[in-house]
Design a protein around this motif. Structure first.
Motif, mmCIF file in Angstrom:
data_model
loop_
_atom_site.group_PDB
_atom_site.id
_atom_site.type_symbol
_atom_site.label_atom_id
_atom_site.label_comp_id
_atom_site.label_asym_id
_atom_site.label_seq_id
_atom_site.Cartn_x
_atom_site.Cartn_y
_atom_site.Cartn_z
ATOM 1 N N GLU A 1 0.826 -1.221 0.000
ATOM 2 C CA GLU A 1 0.000 0.000 0.000
ATOM 3 C C GLU A 1 0.863 1.275 0.000
ATOM 4 N N GLY A 2 1.953 1.217 -0.746
ATOM 5 C CA GLY A 2 2.764 2.424 -0.920
ATOM 6 C C GLY A 2 3.762 2.722 0.177
ATOM 7 N N HIS A 3 3.884 1.816 1.172
ATOM 8 C CA HIS A 3 4.902 2.022 2.208
ATOM 9 C C HIS A 3 5.685 0.728 2.433
ATOM 10 N N VAL B 1 -0.458 11.499 5.098
ATOM 11 C CA VAL B 1 -1.261 11.175 6.280
ATOM 12 C C VAL B 1 -2.207 10.003 5.997
ATOM 13 N N GLY B 2 -1.969 9.340 4.873
ATOM 14 C CA GLY B 2 -2.670 8.096 4.555
ATOM 15 C C GLY B 2 -1.665 6.956 4.573
ATOM 16 N N LEU B 3 -1.999 5.862 3.895
ATOM 17 C CA LEU B 3 -1.132 4.682 3.935
ATOM 18 C C LEU B 3 0.109 4.815 3.051
ATOM 19 N N GLN B 4 0.022 5.701 2.056
ATOM 20 C CA GLN B 4 1.120 5.865 1.109
ATOM 21 C C GLN B 4 2.263 6.670 1.737
ATOM 22 N N ASP B 5 3.518 6.218 1.524
ATOM 23 C CA ASP B 5 4.690 6.964 1.992
ATOM 24 C C ASP B 5 5.223 7.787 0.818
ATOM 25 N N PHE B 6 5.122 9.105 0.933
ATOM 26 C CA PHE B 6 5.500 9.976 -0.189
ATOM 27 C C PHE B 6 7.004 9.931 -0.479
ATOM 28 N N GLU B 7 7.779 9.310 0.407
ATOM 29 C CA GLU B 7 9.198 9.153 0.087
ATOM 30 C C GLU B 7 9.410 8.030 -0.917
ATOM 31 N N LEU B 8 8.403 7.180 -1.038
ATOM 32 C CA LEU B 8 8.520 6.044 -1.948
ATOM 33 C C LEU B 8 7.698 6.223 -3.214
ATOM 34 N N GLU B 9 6.557 6.912 -3.073
ATOM 35 C CA GLU B 9 5.649 7.055 -4.215
ATOM 36 C C GLU B 9 5.136 8.485 -4.290
ATOM 37 N N GLU B 10 4.895 8.950 -5.480
ATOM 38 C CA GLU B 10 4.277 10.258 -5.650
ATOM 39 C C GLU B 10 2.786 10.156 -5.338
ATOM 40 N N PRO B 11 2.247 11.093 -4.584
ATOM 41 C CA PRO B 11 0.803 11.056 -4.318
ATOM 42 C C PRO B 11 -0.015 11.332 -5.579
ATOM 43 N N TRP B 12 -1.318 11.073 -5.489
ATOM 44 C CA TRP B 12 -2.201 11.202 -6.660
ATOM 45 C C TRP B 12 -2.348 12.629 -7.142
ATOM 46 N N PHE C 1 -10.403 12.415 1.075
ATOM 47 C CA PHE C 1 -10.371 11.606 2.296
ATOM 48 C C PHE C 1 -10.333 10.104 1.994
ATOM 49 N N ASN C 2 -11.052 9.666 0.962
ATOM 50 C CA ASN C 2 -10.968 8.242 0.598
ATOM 51 C C ASN C 2 -9.569 7.871 0.108
ATOM 52 N N ALA C 3 -8.865 8.853 -0.460
ATOM 53 C CA ALA C 3 -7.520 8.598 -0.994
ATOM 54 C C ALA C 3 -6.522 8.262 0.109
ATOM 55 N N LEU C 4 -6.878 8.537 1.357
ATOM 56 C CA LEU C 4 -5.963 8.259 2.473
ATOM 57 C C LEU C 4 -5.937 6.768 2.832
ATOM 58 N N GLY C 5 -6.879 6.028 2.321
ATOM 59 C CA GLY C 5 -6.967 4.609 2.663
ATOM 60 C C GLY C 5 -6.216 3.729 1.672
ATOM 61 N N PRO C 6 -6.413 2.405 1.794
ATOM 62 C CA PRO C 6 -5.746 1.472 0.893
ATOM 63 C C PRO C 6 -6.404 1.488 -0.492
ATOM 64 N N ASP C 7 -5.838 0.726 -1.399
ATOM 65 C CA ASP C 7 -6.394 0.634 -2.747
ATOM 66 C C ASP C 7 -7.626 -0.276 -2.698
ATOM 67 N N ASN C 8 -8.670 0.200 -2.061
ATOM 68 C CA ASN C 8 -9.906 -0.588 -1.965
ATOM 69 C C ASN C 8 -10.969 0.004 -2.889
#
Lengths: 407, 107
Positions: free
Chosen positions: A5-7, A78-89, A180-187
């Motif tokens: 999940e991006g981290h 502030v979601g599951l994705q770590d911006f050091e690893l992946e670019e946010p949407w 806000f939904n973007a803060l969660g997993p790829d569900n």
């Protein structure tokens, strides 16, 4: 190291229980109270294998992780994705997803635009709109309060307060749900929200430019800071985007939840009618009791320790604000809705340097609606079942059929 | 614990035991002082934990930040030279005996 999940995947820290739960399960999102209680009972932290994250739900640790910006940063998302690893949407927020010292500059500008003084100036306008709306609903009889009141009021007053030249209520509500939904997993929730992007994002981005804002309003205050050289033009546009991201869905939720509480606990509504001075603390209790933002993440920016638990660099920690707001070691009888409580210290608006910068506006909007209801309505009753809407970060109503009655 | 005195507008004195490392706002709320509202819980957003610091005690406090300075423009009761937000007053041993006055209203 594997990415999930991006981290980065993490090891289970010593002494931390493994709990095979999905905090983003639709049933939990709709009715989280058992999940909150179990999370607290398991310990200061749990390890959730499905997402390889830690989660906390006791008030003490949740507050510590959520507010200690040096150890637990927001700049990595502030979601599951770590911006050091992946670019946010989307290009990252320069207020929500940033740390000091940069944060202090943008925070000061937004705090000025949304200060208690700035929002107090809107009080009369808000009251006129609220009175009009409540009169219409009284006349109508039964109504669906999410669309006809909780969404209707903010989408009427907010664009004006910002100074938007064009209004698009649907885009404002949908964009908030997306963010806000973007803060969660790829569900499914996140995928469905992202699918609204093409119809929503271009309009939002367009409204953030100086030419689409009136010379009075929160937007104008932000661009005045650009003129003064505090921030640049691009930063001003991004701060307006932050207003549009976080300023609608949240207040919609706050108003809806307040109505739900007053309809669910008629004796508390009666008490409020008898003593309107309880109105502001009553809204704080609504926030504590319903936690409109149920959870946000932080990322450990180095190896650290909280309450004896060793937390590794890069760990994502789900701070379950809704659980902390019902912690029996912090609040007496936490599952009771009590408007006489002084719930200062609840985490519904966050706390510390990232505490909600729009909270004065939220309180002003709710105060207008509640003032009008206290003046005009004697009873609030359900005319059907209230349904909660699952969202990866927001606990909000989906359907709220109500009727306002006069004696 | 550090002893701090809060004086209500009517003159009544409340002495609270404040925990070192916490804020004056937190100590006042924990002691049930209703003259400190602190709606935002200490995020420096609401200006409802406003106090007037006893003139002689002002030098014991560190300078206010720019953020606090701007937020003090939003207090419900008039802002004075000795106005501070109690959420920004961090308790240390040097504050033993500090006296602050509560404003008429916080919102």
């Amino acid at each position: 190291m594997k990415i999930i999940e991006g981290h980065h995947e993490i090891d289970v820290p010593d002494g931390v229980p493994v709990w095979d739960v999905d905090p983003y399960d639709v049933n939990i999102l709709q009715d989280p109270s058992d999940y909150y209680a179990e999370l607290r009972s398991k310990g200061p932290f749990v390890f959730i294998p499905k997402y390889s994250i830690l989660a906390c739900g006791r008030h003490k640790e949740t507050k510590e992780v959520f507010s200690d910006w040096e150890r637990f940063v927001s700049s990595r998302g502030v979601g599951l994705q770590d911006f050091e690893l992946e670019e946010p949407w989307r290009p990252r927020s320069i207020i929500l997803e940033v740390d000091p010292p940069d944060h202090a500059i943008t925070r000061r500008v937004l705090a000025r635009a949304l200060s208690p003084k700035a929002t107090a100036d809107l009080k009369e306008d808000f009251q006129i709109e609220a009175d009009k709306l409540i009169d219409e609903l009284l006349e109508k009889g039964s109504f669906e309060a999410v669309v006809e009141l909780a969404e209707e009021f903010p989408t009427t007053v907010f664009p004006k307060a910002v100074g938007l030249k064009e209004n698009n209520s649907r885009a404002l509500v949908d964009y908030g749900a997306m963010v806000f939904n973007a803060l969660g997993p790829d569900n499914e929730l996140r995928r469905n929200a992202m699918a609204m992007g093409p119809t929503t994002v271009p309009w939002i981005v367009e409204q953030c430019s100086r030419k689409n804002l009136k010379d009075k309003g929160f937007g104008a205050t932000i661009f005045a800071a650009a003129d003064a050289g505090e921030i640049n033009e691009e930063q001003a546009e991004k701060l307006v985007r932050s207003l549009l991201s976080a300023g609608v869905d949240t207040t919609v939720t706050g108003i809806g939840s307040a109505l739900w509480c007053l309809a669910s606990f008629p004796e508390q509504f009666k008490r409020l009618k008898e003593d309107p001075s309880l109105m502001r603390p009553a809204f704080e209790e609504v926030l504590r009791f319903t936690s409109p933002v149920h959870s946000f993440c932080r990322t450990a920016n180095g190896d650290t320790e909280v309450s004896g638990v060793k937390i590794a660099e890069g760990s994502k920690i789900l701070c379950v604000l809704g659980a902390a707001n019902a912690d029996e070691t912090q609040w007496s009888d936490p599952n009771k809705f009590d408007i006489g409580r002084r719930p200062t210290g609840h985490l519904a608006m966050g706390t510390g340097i990232h505490g909600c910068v729009g909270q004065n506006l939220a309180r002003a909007e709710v105060a207008a609606v509640l003032t009008s209801i206290l003046n005009k309505v004697d009873k609030i009753e359900f005319t059907g079942e209230a349904v909660w809407r699952p969202n990866n970060a927001i606990h909000a109503l989906d359907k709220l059929p109500l009727i306002f009655k006069t004696a | 614990m550090v002893k701090i005195t809060l004086v209500e507008p009517g003159g009544k004195q409340i002495i609270v035991d404040a925990k070192e490392g916490g804020s004056l706002m937190q100590a006042a709320v924990a002691a049930g002082v209703t003259g400190i509202v602190a709606e935002c819980g200490g995020s420096m957003m609401c200006a409802t934990c406003h106090v007037y610091v006893n003139e002689d005690d002002l030098e014991k406090l560190p300078k206010k930040s720019e953020g606090e300075d701007e937020m003090l423009d939003s207090t419900a009761s008039i802002r004075k030279e000795n106005s501070r937000l109690s959420c920004q007053i961090k308790i240390g041993p040097e504050l033993e005996g500090l006296k602050v006055y509560l404003p008429e209203s916080q919102y």
